[in-house]
Design an enzyme around this catalytic site. Structure first.
Site, PDB file in Angstrom:
ATOM      1  N   ASN A   8      -1.963 -28.970  -5.141  1.00 16.60           N
ATOM      2  CA  ASN A   8      -3.269 -29.609  -5.361  1.00 16.60           C
ATOM      3  C   ASN A   8      -3.374 -31.020  -4.787  1.00 16.60           C
ATOM      4  OD1 ASN A   8      -1.687 -30.996  -7.103  1.00 16.60           O
ATOM      5  ND2 ASN A   8      -3.041 -30.809  -8.879  1.00 16.60           N
TER       6      ASN A   8
ATOM      7  N   ASP B 237      14.353 -22.331 -17.402  1.00 20.36           N
ATOM      8  CA  ASP B 237      15.367 -23.256 -17.889  1.00 20.36           C
ATOM      9  C   ASP B 237      15.152 -23.404 -19.387  1.00 20.36           C
ATOM     10  OD1 ASP B 237      17.342 -25.389 -17.754  1.00 20.36           O
ATOM     11  OD2 ASP B 237      16.676 -25.651 -15.681  1.00 20.36           O
TER      12      ASP B 237
ATOM     13  N   GLU C  75      24.814 -23.220 -18.346  1.00 19.03           N
ATOM     14  CA  GLU C  75      25.308 -24.341 -17.551  1.00 19.03           C
ATOM     15  C   GLU C  75      26.624 -24.734 -18.193  1.00 19.03           C
ATOM     16  OE1 GLU C  75      24.262 -28.798 -15.908  1.00 19.03           O
ATOM     17  OE2 GLU C  75      23.542 -28.190 -17.864  1.00 19.03           O
TER      18      GLU C  75
ATOM     19  N   HIS D 279      20.293 -29.264  -8.446  1.00 18.97           N
ATOM     20  CA  HIS D 279      19.490 -30.487  -8.538  1.00 18.97           C
ATOM     21  C   HIS D 279      20.270 -31.672  -9.100  1.00 18.97           C
ATOM     22  CE1 HIS D 279      19.626 -28.766 -12.467  1.00 18.97           C
ATOM     23  NE2 HIS D 279      19.087 -29.851 -12.982  1.00 18.97           N
TER      24      HIS D 279
HETATM   25  C1  GLC Z   1      21.662 -30.694 -17.225  1.00 20.99           C
HETATM   26  C2  GLC Z   1      20.599 -30.717 -16.166  1.00 20.99           C
HETATM   27  C3  GLC Z   1      20.347 -32.138 -15.772  1.00 20.99           C
HETATM   28  C4  GLC Z   1      19.871 -32.890 -16.983  1.00 20.99           C
HETATM   29  C5  GLC Z   1      20.834 -32.726 -18.159  1.00 20.99           C
HETATM   30  C6  GLC Z   1      20.181 -33.131 -19.442  1.00 20.99           C
HETATM   31  O1  GLC Z   1      22.873 -31.156 -16.755  1.00 20.99           O
HETATM   32  O2  GLC Z   1      20.963 -29.893 -15.105  1.00 20.99           O
HETATM   33  O3  GLC Z   1      19.431 -32.253 -14.724  1.00 20.99           O
HETATM   34  O4  GLC Z   1      19.735 -34.242 -16.682  1.00 20.99           O
HETATM   35  O5  GLC Z   1      21.241 -31.403 -18.328  1.00 20.99           O
HETATM   36  O6  GLC Z   1      19.215 -32.198 -19.821  1.00 20.99           O
HETATM   37 CA    CA Z   2       0.569 -31.171  -7.407  1.00 23.47          CA
END
Ligand code: GLC
Ligand code: CA
Length: 562
Positions: free
Chosen positions: A26, A101, A257, A330
């Site tokens: 957008n 997530d 994770e 990321h």
């Molecule tokens: C995980 C995520 C990271 C975040 C952290 C706290 O490591 O991948 O990006 O900052 O958790 O949620």
């Molecule tokens: Ca946008």
């Protein structure tokens, strides 16, 4: 030997989208759901079967969405629930899965629960978080935050500290509280009932805290903060409860994770008989190349160490657990900048890394942009950085009297923002990411050379190579389920391994050196001829014969032995 159980999430290819930086639909300079919807055809064409979205929930964005203020609402900048529903439909009609997530170790301090908890010690929500009285006028123990400083924040009106293992705007949830757990399960059902296909569980090994809250000698604990905080005494109990109440009721995938997960404890979390999670992202190879005590300090790493990590993990998971294979996300520098050769042999080394990614045992996960060879970015001043971790680090080091230039140099190699610059779609304005005058974070200026449009036209591009590898993995189950055998563990330049099952014996050979190498295979597999299935060079130097090969710099190949 038990047979590995066949599952769709083992056979698939996962693609991680960082929504803020994927595609702005957008024109406000921030990526969004509409943008992702526009690009689903691109992902389908690439051969992706599962998409993992970094958080898209309502959030004040202290940590780019990992601080959630409402789990059942979409971040306004990203769109509406209707946009989400369309995205889910769009994903499913293309026969792809959508994985969300799940950030449930902490919420945002703006979450209703925390706001209620602040109002009074008697609020039922008070106990949703972790509060402690001061000790000797200071914090209750020496716990540190991952983002620098103490993990405790003093809250004046009640005279107590609350725990935050990440930013102080990310208070940790108290999983001891059963009502909190039920609220989380309810929220998970909300998304699963909508039809999402799974969760990537953020820092999930941290949810159970040591009840005595002991101070730690972090320098002496393997794995540092994560070694100390992970795998608390009730973690398995919570995961089994979550599995029983939620996960087991849906056809879905869960991937943890794996902070603090090591080969020795991995199966306790992802073993098939455990009824906890399906797979795990471990960090051992990501922690290579940086100092144990200061992640911003780059150190040398060596190939045997890298191989050992993957060998040990493959053995640890064996036939009764499963891992996800990734080389970038990321939270890390760009994969090619970290493990490859981002200058002279960029193309070859990016393809070599891709070969590795798709030929190990475990579900391969591509981080958006790696498939076109996006690289780290050198910001010349601190104001261009957006990541709270990098900004806190810079501030801390300035206060300790370090030189700005030196700190920036470290960020250039290790900052999480390296992976967070916008996706480069075309050689036009902002790399085709956005029409806005300015984007939320700068686009890497190399977009004029490195972009999707260019990669699609060029038959030799990294992108085309990914496409072929994905196709190959889908047609050759040996690459998915076959055994893994590292046949050259000590060599500092060559990585060679076998994948085998009843149908095939495949050999993967990777030259990690930036020079031509002669290479002899060890005794048992001198058989010849070997049939190449895929190589990253169109004109390899010579065919392997009589056990001797000559490999070009960063040459990679997959061969059938029999
Ligand atoms: C995980 C995520 C990271 C975040 C952290 C706290 O490591 O991948 O990006 O900052 O958790 O949620
Ligand atoms: Ca946008």
């Amino acid at each position: 030997m038990d047979q590995i159980k066949k599952e769709w999430w083992k056979e698939g290819v996962l693609y991680q989208i960082y929504p803020r930086s994927f595609k702005d639909g957008n024109g406000d300079g921030v990526g969004d759901l509409k943008g992702i919807l526009e690009k689903l055809d691109y992902l389908q064409d690439l051969g992706i079967t599962m998409i993992w979205l970094s958080p898209i929930y309502q959030s004040p964005n202290d940590d780019n969405g990992y601080d959630i203020s409402d789990y059942e609402a979409i971040m306004e900048e990203f769109g509406t629930m209707k946009d989400f529903d369309l995205l889910l439909i769009g994903t499913h009609v293309r026969e792809m899965k959508l994985i969300m997530d799940l950030v449930v170790n902490h919420t945002s301090d703006q979450h209703r629960w925390f706001q209620e908890a602040l109002k009074s010690k008697d609020s039922p929500y008070r106990d949703y978080y972790i509060w402690k009285s001061p000790i000797d006028g200071g914090p209750p123990n020496n716990w540190k935050s991952y983002f620098g400083g103490s993990a405790w924040e003093y809250e004046k009106s009640s005279g107590e500290y609350y725990l935050h293992l990440f930013s102080k705007k990310q208070p940790d949830l108290n999983w001891e509280n059963e009502k909190l757990r039920q609220d989380i399960y309810k929220m998970m059902r909300f998304w699963l009932d909508k039809g999402v296909d799974g969760f990537r569980m953020d820092v999930i090994p941290l949810i159970s805290k040591q009840p005595e809250f002991p101070s730690y000698k972090f320098e002496e604990i393997p794995g540092g903060l994560s070694g100390a905080y992970s795998f608390g005494p009730r973690m398995h109990e919570y995961l089994q409860e979550m599995n029983k109440e939620v996960l087991s009721k849906y056809d879905m995938v869960s991937v943890g994770e794996g902070v603090g997960v090591v080969p020795e404890n991995a199966l306790s979390m992802v073993g098939e008989d455990r009824n906890e999670l399906n797979m795990v992202f471990h960090f051992d190879h990501m922690h290579m190349g940086r100092d144990d005590q200061d992640k911003f300090v780059t150190v040398e790493w060596e190939l045997p160490e890298f191989k050992k990590i993957f060998r040990e993990w493959d053995q640890a998971l064996g036939n009764s657990g499963w891992g996800a294979i990734y080389l970038g996300n990321h939270d890390s520098p760009r994969m090619i900048s970290k493990y490859g050769h981002s200058e002279g042999f960029k193309l070859a080394s990016a393809k070599l890394l891709a070969t590795l990614l798709f030929t190990m045992r475990g579900t391969p996960c591509i981080y958006n942009g790696d498939e076109i060879g996006m690289t780290n970015l050198k910001f010349s001043d601190i104001n261009s950085y957006k990541d709270i971790e990098s900004l806190n680090y810079y501030q801390e080091k300035i206060e300790e009297g370090e030189e700005p230039q030196e700190i920036l140099e470290r960020l250039y190699h290790q900052s999480r923002d390296n992976a967070r610059t916008p996706m480069q779609w075309s050689p036009f304005k902002h790399g085709g990411f956005s029409d806005a005058a300015e984007t939320w974070i700068k686009v890497n200026p190399n977009f004029s050379r490195i972009n999707v449009e260019q990669s699609q036209k060029d038959q030799r591009s990294i992108l085309q190579y990914y496409k072929k590898l994905i196709e190959l993995r889908k047609t050759l189950p040996t690459l998915v389920y076959g055994g893994y055998e590292d046949i050259y563990p000590q060599d500092k330049e060559i990585h060679a391994f076998i994948r085998h099952d009843d149908d095939y014996k495949l050999l993967v050979v990777l030259n990690f050196a930036d020079r031509i190498l002669r290479f002899h295979l060890p005794g048992p597999i001198k058989e010849y001829p070997w049939k190449p299935i895929m190589r990253n060079y169109f004109e390899p130097l010579i065919q392997p014969s009589l056990g001797e090969w000559v490999l070009k710099p960063y040459e990679a190949g997959i061969y059938v032995l029999d």
